[in-house]
Design an enzyme around this catalytic site. Structure first.
Site, PDB file in Angstrom:
ATOM      1  N   SER A  19      -2.655  -3.010   5.898  1.00  0.00           N
ATOM      2  CA  SER A  19      -3.974  -3.417   6.394  1.00  0.00           C
ATOM      3  C   SER A  19      -5.094  -2.465   5.980  1.00  0.00           C
ATOM      4  CB  SER A  19      -3.932  -3.571   7.910  1.00  0.00           C
ATOM      5  OG  SER A  19      -3.494  -2.391   8.500  1.00  0.00           O
ATOM      6  N   ASN A  40       4.129   0.543   2.160  1.00  0.00           N
ATOM      7  CA  ASN A  40       4.101  -0.573   3.105  1.00  0.00           C
ATOM      8  C   ASN A  40       4.163  -1.871   2.330  1.00  0.00           C
ATOM      9  OD1 ASN A  40       3.236   0.983   5.703  1.00  0.00           O
ATOM     10  ND2 ASN A  40       1.868   1.705   4.089  1.00  0.00           N
ATOM     11  N   LYS A  67      12.341   2.491   5.465  1.00  0.00           N
ATOM     12  CA  LYS A  67      12.459   3.937   5.249  1.00  0.00           C
ATOM     13  C   LYS A  67      13.820   4.275   4.618  1.00  0.00           C
ATOM     14  CE  LYS A  67       8.636   4.843   7.871  1.00  0.00           C
ATOM     15  NZ  LYS A  67       7.997   3.535   7.936  1.00  0.00           N
ATOM     16  N   LYS A  93      12.605   9.991  10.911  1.00  0.00           N
ATOM     17  CA  LYS A  93      11.974   8.660  10.894  1.00  0.00           C
ATOM     18  C   LYS A  93      12.960   7.538  11.174  1.00  0.00           C
ATOM     19  CE  LYS A  93       8.323   9.637   7.557  1.00  0.00           C
ATOM     20  NZ  LYS A  93       7.547   9.018   6.469  1.00  0.00           N
ATOM     21  N   ARG A 133      -7.585   7.509   5.099  1.00  0.00           N
ATOM     22  CA  ARG A 133      -7.577   7.617   6.564  1.00  0.00           C
ATOM     23  C   ARG A 133      -7.468   9.088   6.927  1.00  0.00           C
ATOM     24  NH1 ARG A 133      -2.445   4.264   7.931  1.00  0.00           N
ATOM     25  NH2 ARG A 133      -1.841   5.332   6.022  1.00  0.00           N
ATOM     26  N   ARG A 175       0.868  -1.185   0.000  1.00  0.00           N
ATOM     27  CA  ARG A 175       0.000   0.000   0.000  1.00  0.00           C
ATOM     28  C   ARG A 175       0.895   1.223   0.000  1.00  0.00           C
ATOM     29  NH1 ARG A 175      -2.649   0.379   5.053  1.00  0.00           N
ATOM     30  NH2 ARG A 175      -1.281   2.130   5.338  1.00  0.00           N
ATOM     31  N   GLU A 215       7.700   0.505  11.679  1.00  0.00           N
ATOM     32  CA  GLU A 215       6.387   0.549  11.033  1.00  0.00           C
ATOM     33  C   GLU A 215       5.309   0.612  12.106  1.00  0.00           C
ATOM     34  OE1 GLU A 215       6.152   0.556   7.732  1.00  0.00           O
ATOM     35  OE2 GLU A 215       8.305   0.315   7.496  1.00  0.00           O
ATOM     36  N   GLY A 216       4.106   0.974  11.678  1.00  0.00           N
ATOM     37  CA  GLY A 216       2.961   0.832  12.572  1.00  0.00           C
ATOM     38  C   GLY A 216       2.502   2.115  13.230  1.00  0.00           C
ATOM     39  N   GLU A 233       4.980   6.918   2.478  1.00  0.00           N
ATOM     40  CA  GLU A 233       5.794   5.698   2.521  1.00  0.00           C
ATOM     41  C   GLU A 233       5.089   4.633   1.713  1.00  0.00           C
ATOM     42  OE1 GLU A 233       5.812   3.235   5.966  1.00  0.00           O
ATOM     43  OE2 GLU A 233       3.710   3.628   6.426  1.00  0.00           O
TER      44      GLU A 233
HETATM   45  P1  ADP Z   1       4.687   4.170   9.751  1.00  0.00           P
HETATM   46  O1  ADP Z   1       5.486   3.093   9.121  1.00  0.00           O
HETATM   47  O2  ADP Z   1       4.844   4.254  11.232  1.00  0.00           O
HETATM   48  O3  ADP Z   1       3.259   4.152   9.295  1.00  0.00           O
HETATM   49  P2  ADP Z   1       4.868   6.636   8.222  1.00  0.00           P
HETATM   50  O4  ADP Z   1       6.008   7.074   7.418  1.00  0.00           O
HETATM   51  O5  ADP Z   1       3.656   6.224   7.485  1.00  0.00           O
HETATM   52  O6  ADP Z   1       5.370   5.495   9.221  1.00  0.00           O
HETATM   53  O7  ADP Z   1       4.495   7.800   9.232  1.00  0.00           O
HETATM   54  C1  ADP Z   1       3.427   7.690  10.152  1.00  0.00           C
HETATM   55  C2  ADP Z   1       2.517   8.893  10.053  1.00  0.00           C
HETATM   56  O8  ADP Z   1       3.255  10.094  10.266  1.00  0.00           O
HETATM   57  C3  ADP Z   1       1.867   9.059   8.688  1.00  0.00           C
HETATM   58  O9  ADP Z   1       0.675   8.320   8.611  1.00  0.00           O
HETATM   59  C4  ADP Z   1       1.644  10.564   8.631  1.00  0.00           C
HETATM   60  O10 ADP Z   1       0.457  10.895   9.302  1.00  0.00           O
HETATM   61  C5  ADP Z   1       2.817  11.117   9.401  1.00  0.00           C
HETATM   62  N1  ADP Z   1       3.919  11.470   8.485  1.00  0.00           N
HETATM   63  C6  ADP Z   1       4.885  10.658   8.031  1.00  0.00           C
HETATM   64  N2  ADP Z   1       5.721  11.285   7.199  1.00  0.00           N
HETATM   65  C7  ADP Z   1       5.273  12.545   7.102  1.00  0.00           C
HETATM   66  C8  ADP Z   1       5.703  13.700   6.385  1.00  0.00           C
HETATM   67  N3  ADP Z   1       6.778  13.665   5.595  1.00  0.00           N
HETATM   68  N4  ADP Z   1       4.989  14.836   6.538  1.00  0.00           N
HETATM   69  C9  ADP Z   1       3.907  14.892   7.340  1.00  0.00           C
HETATM   70  N5  ADP Z   1       3.462  13.841   8.054  1.00  0.00           N
HETATM   71  C10 ADP Z   1       4.118  12.678   7.931  1.00  0.00           C
HETATM   72 MG    MG Z   2       2.460   4.634   7.500  1.00  0.00          MG
END
Ligand code: ADP
Ligand code: MG
Length: 432
Positions: A109, A104, A263, A322, A408, A83, A326-327, A102
């Site tokens: 899910s 996944n 990442k 970051k 979401r 996803r 994940e999660g 990102e």
């Molecule tokens: P995870 O693997 O924990 O889901 P993500 O990269 O999806 O990691 O980051 C988790 C959440 O943080 C995202 O769903 C988003 O809401 C926020 N986020 C992540 N990267 C960014 C970004 N570059 N700018 C703004 N919000 C972000």
């Molecule tokens: Mg995410």
């Protein structure tokens, strides 16, 4: 045992249709890219070299990856379910742009539950006296698309009596999401079993041809809905993971594809020329992929890392820090980002993180409905996910599809976190 409804927005959220279409149009390219990375030993080795020195979890995954390659892959059919997640970055002139958050590549899910959200929002709009708007909502059924991929992999594995195994958590928090996919498989006369790592450790075995058996039952496909965070593993679970990876069974994903979703890999992909190297002769796919990238920066030791670390410390609100996790709930923002980065700026520990430009979407108002929470109107931002499914047999891609979407939405007070983390809720795009 407690059953709650999944959290959702009262109303669908507005999504620009051009960006929605752009996200769909690039999904097959991302499928190809993830698959190419998973087969590129040198790229993974080179990209993750600094990370695995400081991040034990990624290092352990990487060790299994190398061990399985050395032994020789028994698996010949590959199934990817991913996803790709985006937010709509609001430019200085107010024009929104699609930016990838990102991708996944393991346990992506909500494909199941979100197959029902359009019906929920359609009903809400009708109750509000808006039947025309209700009919504007798009049908969406990722659980079917995901199941078609699993069914294809099962068929190519080629043993009619073999089962599909969902590898699930010790404490099952999202079982109904998984059941939607499972039901689609039973409807196609494919047997599904649900097991934990612990069951695999106790009852899993390989025969001479590395066929995987659980309790004497042959397993054709292992669909992981677990195994993506360190707390999923103790010593026995790592042994179970190794057993699964060594087997002939189709793993969704295999460990190389899981690593392709880190990442650190995402950040390396944004280097000039990297996509061209990974997808030779596919200039249009490369352009479509690159158009979705936000600024991504390596914190590897050296001048490049020093410079960007200093910039982020000086201006933390422009960035997200970051780790390889994940999660949801793991990233660092603002003052916290500054403090952590200041502490580790001269230590190799910083290489377990990447930096990313912070995406700034335009908020919109909605109600977030969550069991046992008071109802209140919130300023919200949304994240769009597109499900990708592909199946490869040997060198030949036999399926490559976009399988549906997920929207979401969360209140702007929360910088981080998805639905499972208790922050975001399920939504439906209302295209404009
Ligand atoms: P995870 O693997 O924990 O889901 P993500 O990269 O999806 O990691 O980051 C988790 C959440 O943080 C995202 O769903 C988003 O809401 C926020 N986020 C992540 N990267 C960014 C970004 N570059 N700018 C703004 N919000 C972000
Ligand atoms: Mg995410």
């Amino acid at each position: 045992q407690v059953v709650n409804y999944a959290p959702f927005t009262l109303l669908p959220s507005v999504v620009p249709s051009a960006l929605f279409e752009q996200a769909y149009a690039v999904q097959q390219d991302f499928n190809l890219l993830v698959d190419a990375i998973s087969q590129n030993k040198e790229f993974l080795e080179h990209t993750l070299a600094s990370t695995i020195k400081v991040d034990d979890f990624t290092a352990q995954l990487f060790r299994i990856h190398m061990q399985v390659l050395e032994e020789g892959l028994a698996q010949s059919v590959f199934l990817g379910i991913n996803r790709s997640d985006y937010m709509f970055d609001c430019g200085v002139d107010g024009t929104p742009a699609l930016k990838q958050i990102e991708i996944n590549t393991i346990a992506a899910s909500f494909g199941g539950l979100t197959s029902r959200t359009a019906a929920v929002h359609g009903r809400v709009l009708k109750v509000l006296g808006k039947p025309k708007e209700a009919s504007h909502l798009l049908p969406n059924n990722p659980s079917r698309g995901l199941a078609l991929g699993i069914a294809k992999a099962w068929e190519l594995y080629g043993s009619e009596s073999a089962v599909v195994m969902f590898l699930v958590e010790e404490i099952q928090r999202n079982i109904f999401d998984q059941r939607c996919v499972e039901n689609e498989l039973w409807n196609r006369n494919i047997r599904v079993i649900r097991k934990r790592f612990r069951d695999v450790f106790e009852k899993g075995s390989l025969d001479d041809a590395k066929r995987l058996y659980m309790d004497g039952q042959e397993v054709a496909v292992v669909y992981y809905r677990e195994g993506y965070v360190p707390k999923n593993y103790d010593q026995q679970n790592w042994e179970a993971r190794l057993l699964l990876e060594r087997s002939r069974a189709v793993k969704c994903p295999d460990i190389a594809t899981q690593l392709a979703g880190t990442k650190k890999v995402q950040q390396e992909l944004s280097r000039p020329g990297m996509l061209e190297r990974l997808l030779p002769g596919r200039a249009e796919a490369v352009a479509r992929i690159r158009a979705t990238f936000a600024g991504l920066y390596s914190l590897d030791m050296g001048e490049e890392g020093d410079k960007i670390a200093a910039r982020a410390i000086a201006d933390p609100d422009r960035f997200v820090l970051k780790p390889q996790r994940e999660g949801g709930g793991n990233n660092l923002y603002g003052e916290e980002l500054r403090q952590v980065l200041e502490k580790i700026r001269d230590s190799p520990e910083r290489t377990s993180y990447i930096l990313m430009d912070k995406i700034k979407p335009q908020p919109a108002r909605n109600y977030l409905l969550r069991a046992h929470s008071p109802l209140q109107v919130s300023d919200c931002i949304s994240e769009l996910g597109i499900f990708g499914v592909y199946v490869r047999q040997g060198k030949e891609m036999v399926m490559n599809k976009a399988a549906g979407h997920l929207l979401r939405t969360k209140a702007i007070e929360h910088a981080d976190g998805g639905v499972a983390a208790g922050v975001a809720v399920l939504d439906t795009p209302y295209l404009v």
